[in-house]
Design a protein around this motif. Structure first.
Motif, PDB file in Angstrom:
ATOM      1  N   THR A  63       0.813  -1.215   0.000  1.00  0.00           N
ATOM      2  CA  THR A  63       0.000   0.000   0.000  1.00  0.00           C
ATOM      3  C   THR A  63       0.848   1.267   0.000  1.00  0.00           C
ATOM      4  N   ALA A  64       2.151   1.123  -0.053  1.00  0.00           N
ATOM      5  CA  ALA A  64       3.042   2.272   0.051  1.00  0.00           C
ATOM      6  C   ALA A  64       3.061   3.127  -1.206  1.00  0.00           C
ATOM      7  N   HIS A  65       2.350   2.745  -2.242  1.00  0.00           N
ATOM      8  CA  HIS A  65       2.342   3.547  -3.459  1.00  0.00           C
ATOM      9  C   HIS A  65       1.714   4.917  -3.224  1.00  0.00           C
ATOM     10  N   ARG A  66       0.964   5.052  -2.144  1.00  0.00           N
ATOM     11  CA  ARG A  66       0.369   6.347  -1.802  1.00  0.00           C
ATOM     12  C   ARG A  66       1.385   7.280  -1.159  1.00  0.00           C
ATOM     13  N   CYS A  71      10.562   8.447   1.386  1.00  0.00           N
ATOM     14  CA  CYS A  71      10.136   8.369   2.787  1.00  0.00           C
ATOM     15  C   CYS A  71       9.758   6.938   3.144  1.00  0.00           C
ATOM     16  N   ALA A  72       8.956   6.298   2.283  1.00  0.00           N
ATOM     17  CA  ALA A  72       8.521   4.931   2.550  1.00  0.00           C
ATOM     18  C   ALA A  72       9.702   3.971   2.544  1.00  0.00           C
ATOM     19  N   SER A 122       9.837   2.596  14.135  1.00  0.00           N
ATOM     20  CA  SER A 122       9.952   2.714  12.681  1.00  0.00           C
ATOM     21  C   SER A 122       8.600   2.518  12.011  1.00  0.00           C
ATOM     22  N   THR A 123       7.726   1.746  12.634  1.00  0.00           N
ATOM     23  CA  THR A 123       6.363   1.612  12.115  1.00  0.00           C
ATOM     24  C   THR A 123       5.633   2.938  12.198  1.00  0.00           C
ATOM     25  N   ALA A 124       5.850   3.664  13.283  1.00  0.00           N
ATOM     26  CA  ALA A 124       5.237   4.985  13.402  1.00  0.00           C
ATOM     27  C   ALA A 124       5.728   5.913  12.290  1.00  0.00           C
ATOM     28  N   CYS A 125       7.003   5.834  11.960  1.00  0.00           N
ATOM     29  CA  CYS A 125       7.541   6.642  10.855  1.00  0.00           C
ATOM     30  C   CYS A 125       6.919   6.224   9.526  1.00  0.00           C
ATOM     31  N   PHE A 126       6.742   4.919   9.329  1.00  0.00           N
ATOM     32  CA  PHE A 126       6.148   4.425   8.090  1.00  0.00           C
ATOM     33  C   PHE A 126       4.698   4.880   7.961  1.00  0.00           C
ATOM     34  N   LYS A 128       3.442   7.545   9.255  1.00  0.00           N
ATOM     35  CA  LYS A 128       3.521   8.972   8.965  1.00  0.00           C
ATOM     36  C   LYS A 128       3.748   9.198   7.471  1.00  0.00           C
ATOM     37  N   CYS A 129       4.574   8.369   6.860  1.00  0.00           N
ATOM     38  CA  CYS A 129       4.825   8.484   5.421  1.00  0.00           C
ATOM     39  C   CYS A 129       3.601   8.076   4.600  1.00  0.00           C
ATOM     40  N   LEU A 130       2.896   7.046   5.045  1.00  0.00           N
ATOM     41  CA  LEU A 130       1.732   6.579   4.292  1.00  0.00           C
ATOM     42  C   LEU A 130       0.649   7.640   4.174  1.00  0.00           C
ATOM     43  N   PHE A 131       0.536   8.473   5.180  1.00  0.00           N
ATOM     44  CA  PHE A 131      -0.505   9.491   5.171  1.00  0.00           C
ATOM     45  C   PHE A 131      -0.005  10.838   4.651  1.00  0.00           C
TER      46      PHE A 131
END
Length: 135
Positions: A63-66, A71-72, A122-126, A128-131
């Protein structure tokens, strides 16, 4: 505070590593002073978290294409590093018996908790990048 600015995503990873490092150092200190001890059940849970988290990362990366690619990628790289470190040090602690107040055992336990907390940060950072946190 510029450290929590969404436009500077590199600092999210740096904050994640620093906070995890603090947790790891505190854990090593508490282990060497015999305030806490790590049981085999906890080690199996840590190993299970690492293994299951690889699948979660795969689904999240789909789902990281968003998100912005750089960043992702940096957040995912940090998370994969954390997962592999957690798996490695939990297996080492399961395979080798250390004395309760062993210095090397305390260091390895501190590294395990460093990597385990790095998974969460690091999940929190990810996320943050997704949104696309662009203020």
């Amino acid at each position: 505070m510029s450290a929590f600015n969404c436009n500077n995503r590199i600092e999210c990873g740096v904050l994640a590593v620093i906070s995890s490092l603090i947790i790891g150092i505190i854990t090593a200190f508490l282990t060497i002073t015999a305030v806490i001890s790590v049981t085999p059940a906890f080690l199996w849970v840590a190993l299970g978290i690492a293994v299951v988290y690889l699948a979660v990362l795969l689904l999240s990366a789909a789902t990281a294409h968003r998100a912005e690619a750089s960043c992702a990628c940096s957040a995912l790289s940090l998370a994969i590093f954390a997962v592999l470190g957690t798996a490695l040090f939990s297996v080492v602690l399961l395979a080798i018996e250390f004395a309760a107040t062993s210095v090397i055992g305390a260091i390895i336990t501190g590294l395990l908790l460093f990597f385990l907390s790095l998974i969460l940060t690091s999940t929190a950072c990810f996320i943050k990048c997704l949104f696309n946190c662009n203020n």
